[in-house]
Enzyme design. Structure first.
Site, mmCIF file in Angstrom:
data_model
loop_
_atom_site.group_PDB
_atom_site.id
_atom_site.type_symbol
_atom_site.label_atom_id
_atom_site.label_comp_id
_atom_site.label_asym_id
_atom_site.label_seq_id
_atom_site.Cartn_x
_atom_site.Cartn_y
_atom_site.Cartn_z
ATOM 1 N N CYS A 159 0.834 -1.198 0.000
ATOM 2 C CA CYS A 159 0.000 0.000 0.000
ATOM 3 C C CYS A 159 0.877 1.259 0.000
ATOM 4 C CB CYS A 159 -0.979 -0.032 1.171
ATOM 5 S SG CYS A 159 -2.405 1.047 0.946
ATOM 6 N N HIS A 214 -3.729 -5.633 1.197
ATOM 7 C CA HIS A 214 -3.401 -5.975 2.581
ATOM 8 C C HIS A 214 -3.906 -7.377 2.900
ATOM 9 C CE1 HIS A 214 -2.299 -1.879 3.842
ATOM 10 N NE2 HIS A 214 -3.348 -1.444 3.162
#
Length: 495
Positions: free
Chosen positions: A334, A432
């Site tokens: 991310c 994630h």
């Protein structure tokens, strides 16, 4: 008919409120009750994606799991995601409504109470009992005006309160008695009992202490709870629980996570923490990347540009170059993926003044921060090895460039994510939660030469929740807590 409710507040932060609610949620669910966890306001950069595309705090996600209920944005109607020392992104019922500094947020609270109460009553309409978790400390009377997280909510719904103190810190008698002393009389009248958490040793030695607290406060003594060692096997939401250096690793591959100031979603490394075959370390700023590290992970960030600057200030950019020269691997997730690119542009000023900054230049990609926020669960496979994965996206920004033509992940719907360079030595992606997938985690650890344990992570979490529920049934007057709960009513108005 609306559910009964009981609220758990603390003498301070990190006294065990979240795990108490999770454990009681599982215990009451096993008793056959329909339980709804609820936290009016949470502050955390660890969040979970709900089925309807919203987000809630990770603690409420665990509590929903403990209650065997689907996650909903109404379990955590106000989520604050800190972006600086004085400001946060404000998420209301799962949707970002903007950013606010602490002073401005205080002025917003009266308007946010309407959303909090709406969410609470929605949950209460579909449950037998609502377990409400407060935030921080009940005794922060400087924040009492306009409060929506603790006594302000309790007063608005006339929900009874149980105060939790942490004896492991020391001074628990003063903490609990002092909380009673500073509460306004009408707030103190809502407190029905207390719990003392994380006791070590012979409980008989603190019997007099429990009696003293009860005598000085007038609150019912509901339990002295021994330290639950398996709590480490459950996801930790707060940075207070972020581990530092691991133990000496011996021959185990060393995996380091760069814990920059605004690290987010670090709970996704919990499955790695439970693997005995590696030495997992979270490095605080100022700690160099060890020369024997096998992998350096750049995790998510709530303020990517600021954390990239912090990374450079601590010298980690130089360390990463040396790490790669030694043959070490780098993985960005991310915000960490965005940092690995050549440039991060923020034309609309999402993270501060509009502009752009140079990235680390380890992947030939560029990122533009955008208004749209991706919030969804995803699944697919590693592009090169075709190992299946499941995870979730939670980010703003688009990343593209030549290296992205060799994506790290391919989604089941045909989309791709991430980039890979130097024959896999450097990789990054937005997804994630990859390490919670047992198959992918075993594959990834195997490529490092680690001995895997066969950990079934999701089953382990379930077993730990069952163990926590049994622990509380032994040491807490659960039936007494049930008896204290009552149906919400509006606060009486003066004649």
């Amino acid at each position: 008919m609306a559910a009964r409710a009981i609220m758990f507040q603390g003498t301070g932060s990190d006294v065990g409120k979240s795990l108490m609610v999770a454990g009681l949620a599982r215990a009451l669910t096993l008793r056959g009750l329909t339980v709804a966890p609820f936290k009016p306001q949470n502050m955390s950069n660890n969040a979970a994606v709900t089925a309807d595309g919203g987000e809630i705090g990770r603690a409420q996600a665990l509590q929903a799991r403990a209650a065997r209920r689907p996650m909903t944005v109404h379990m955590n109607p106000v989520l604050l995601k800190p972006q600086s020392e004085v400001g946060s992104q404000v998420v209301v019922q799962g949707r970002v409504i903007g950013n606010a500094k602490a002073s401005a947020y205080q002025a917003m609270k009266p308007q946010l109470m309407a959303a909090v109460l709406e969410s609470f009553h929605r949950l209460a309409a579909d449950a037998d009992i609502v377990l409400v978790e407060g935030a921080g400390s009940a005794s922060e009377i400087n924040l009492r005006a306009g409060d929506i997280a603790n006594m302000g909510f309790a007063q608005a719904t006339q929900t009874p309160v149980v105060i939790i103190g942490d004896i492991d810190r020391g001074g628990v008698i003063a903490s609990l008695v002092g909380t009673k002393a500073v509460l306004a009389p009408d707030d103190a009248a809502l407190v029905a009992g207390f719990l003392v958490n994380r006791f070590r040793g012979d409980p008989a030695l603190f019997a007099a202490g429990m009696n003293e607290i009860a005598a000085r406060t007038g609150w019912a003594s509901l339990g002295l709870i021994p330290h639950f060692s398996d709590a480490r096997r459950l996801p930790a939401e707060d940075a207070l629980g972020l581990p530092g250096h691991g133990a000496a690793g011996g021959q185990r591959p060393k995996v380091v996570v760069l814990a920059y100031p605004r690290i987010s979603n670090f709970d996704e490394f919990d499955p790695l923490r439970l693997e005995d075959g590696i030495d997992l370390q979270f490095l605080r700023p100022g700690t160099p990347i060890p020369g024997d590290a096998a992998v350096a992970i750049l995790p998510g960030s709530k303020a990517t540009i600021a954390d990239l600057q912090a990374l450079r200030e601590t010298g980690w950019d130089i360390d990463l170059s040396a790490h790669l020269r030694r043959g070490g691997r780098v993985l960005g997730i991310c915000g960490g993926y965005q940092m690995l690119g050549r440039k991060i542009s923020d034309p609309d000023g999402h993270e501060g003044a509009p502009g752009s900054v140079a990235g680390l230049g380890l992947l030939d990609v560029e990122t533009t921060l955008t208004d749209d926020k991706a919030l969804r669960e995803v699944h697919g496979a590693l592009t090169e090895d075709q190992i299946p994965f499941r995870g979730y996206e939670m980010h703003i920004g688009r990343t593209d460039g030549p290296t992205a033509r060799a994506p790290f992940l391919t989604f089941a719907d045909g989309r791709s994510d991430g980039a890979v360079a130097r024959e896999g030595q450097i990789a990054g992606c937005y997804v994630h939660g990859l390490f919670a997938d047992d198959g992918l985690r075993a594959h990834w650890l195997g490529r490092l030469g680690a001995v895997t344990t066969g950990l079934a992570y999701e089953s382990d979490v379930e077993a730990t929740l069952d163990g926590l529920a049994a622990h509380l049934e032994r040491h807490v007057n659960v039936s007494g807590i049930l008896a204290l709960a009552r149906r919400p009513t509006p606060r009486p108005t003066a004649p």
